[in-house]
Design a protein around this motif. Sequence first.
Motif, short mmCIF file in Angstrom:
data_model
loop_
_atom_site.label_atom_id
_atom_site.label_comp_id
_atom_site.label_asym_id
_atom_site.label_seq_id
_atom_site.Cartn_x
_atom_site.Cartn_y
_atom_site.Cartn_z
N ALA A 166 68.19 -73.48 -60.65
CA ALA A 166 69.65 -73.30 -60.64
C ALA A 166 70.07 -72.34 -59.54
O ALA A 166 71.02 -72.62 -58.78
N GLY A 167 69.38 -71.20 -59.43
CA GLY A 167 69.77 -70.23 -58.41
C GLY A 167 69.40 -70.66 -57.01
O GLY A 167 70.22 -70.58 -56.08
N TYR A 168 68.17 -71.13 -56.84
CA TYR A 168 67.72 -71.59 -55.52
C TYR A 168 68.62 -72.72 -55.02
O TYR A 168 69.08 -72.72 -53.86
N GLY A 169 68.90 -73.68 -55.90
CA GLY A 169 69.73 -74.82 -55.51
C GLY A 169 71.17 -74.43 -55.25
O GLY A 169 71.85 -75.04 -54.42
N ALA A 170 71.68 -73.39 -55.97
CA ALA A 170 73.06 -72.94 -55.72
C ALA A 170 73.23 -72.49 -54.29
O ALA A 170 74.28 -72.71 -53.68
N ALA A 171 72.19 -71.86 -53.74
CA ALA A 171 72.24 -71.42 -52.35
C ALA A 171 71.97 -72.57 -51.37
O ALA A 171 72.75 -72.81 -50.43
N VAL A 172 70.90 -73.30 -51.62
CA VAL A 172 70.43 -74.29 -50.65
C VAL A 172 71.22 -75.59 -50.71
O VAL A 172 71.59 -76.17 -49.67
N HIS A 173 71.50 -76.08 -51.92
CA HIS A 173 72.19 -77.36 -52.07
C HIS A 173 73.71 -77.19 -52.17
O HIS A 173 74.46 -77.71 -51.34
N THR A 174 74.17 -76.46 -53.18
CA THR A 174 75.62 -76.34 -53.39
C THR A 174 76.28 -75.52 -52.30
O THR A 174 77.30 -75.92 -51.74
N GLY A 175 75.73 -74.37 -52.00
CA GLY A 175 76.31 -73.49 -50.99
C GLY A 175 75.99 -73.90 -49.58
O GLY A 175 76.66 -73.46 -48.63
#
Length: 361
Positions: A166-175
Amino acid sequence: MPHEARAVVAVKKGAPVEVLPILVPDPGPGDVLVTVQACGVCHTDLHYRDGAIGEEFPYLLGHEAAGVVEAVGPGVTDLSPGDYVVLAWRAPCGQCRSCRRGRPWYCFDSRNAGRPMTLTDGTPLTAALGIGAFAEKTLVAAGQAVKVDASARPEAAGLIGCGVMAGYGAAVHTGAVGSGDTVAVIGCGGVGNAAIAGASRAGARRVIAVDIDDGKLDAAERFGATDTVNSRGTNPVEAVRALTGGHGADVVIDAVGRPETYRQGFYMRDLAGTLVQVGVPGPEMTIELPLIDLFARGGALKSSWYGDCLPSRDFPVLIDLYLSGKLHLDRFVSETIGLQDIEPAFAKMQRGEVLRSVVAL
């Protein structure tokens, strides 16, 4: 024939969880039976116990898990007994309108096991996030079991199943953090530190950790934060602006999910910057912002669902990063505990004393 296993059950709203025997059925079509080796203790489990997610008690808790496939049901062709897997709470159906449009990470009809697990008296259990892995065995849809490199330590690997992804993807994918970006992360628990690790890995030149706890800020530096801000006695918006030439961050990630942190994140952005909310708010929370500021500041306000990940694609990649020493999953593991220790682990989590307690089975 059903398999008896010990498991952690939230029997009724707000009551302490209990370790009870449960019955796990043989896998039906499209399902797999998994022997759980480790499962992280997540805030979502506490939300289930307290009735903040639903009222479908009793709940079988646990969802951040790694284990070994014990048996597969009819029609399962890509998994075999003995495969080492991390469990995911999103298993794209391939048929919904989002999947058909090539966006399976937003699947609106995610798959779960076709048969319920039960108490020994036959009472059906609601599996948390469709997994229920505070248990010696669990039954999931085959798409929820993602095969990964078996050399990854289960206590670390299982964390990819929720908080780290969730956190890693929030930066790499969503953000969509890119090389040279400035990033601020509000809240440096497990999800926030995973976002810090993701932003650092994506090439951000400055990653600013914001929290009210100096211990968590020290941990954030170990995950890649270049600067820290203790917001207990400092205006975090002004502090982040001071660290970014007076402009604000290109990407701000709210890993707390409260109205006050969302508002801070909104004004912490540079003009046309991106705010990503990945912290889960309570159902009673609301936010009010001046419409002129929404218009004038521009940019994007995004919610990150599970880090906008595709588990079959992303879990093996994160495991490979871990095994190559580029993603320090072991640093998230504050302690290993038994099934009987969930209530004390919830208390430690609420007091901010741990990044993750992990049940080892």
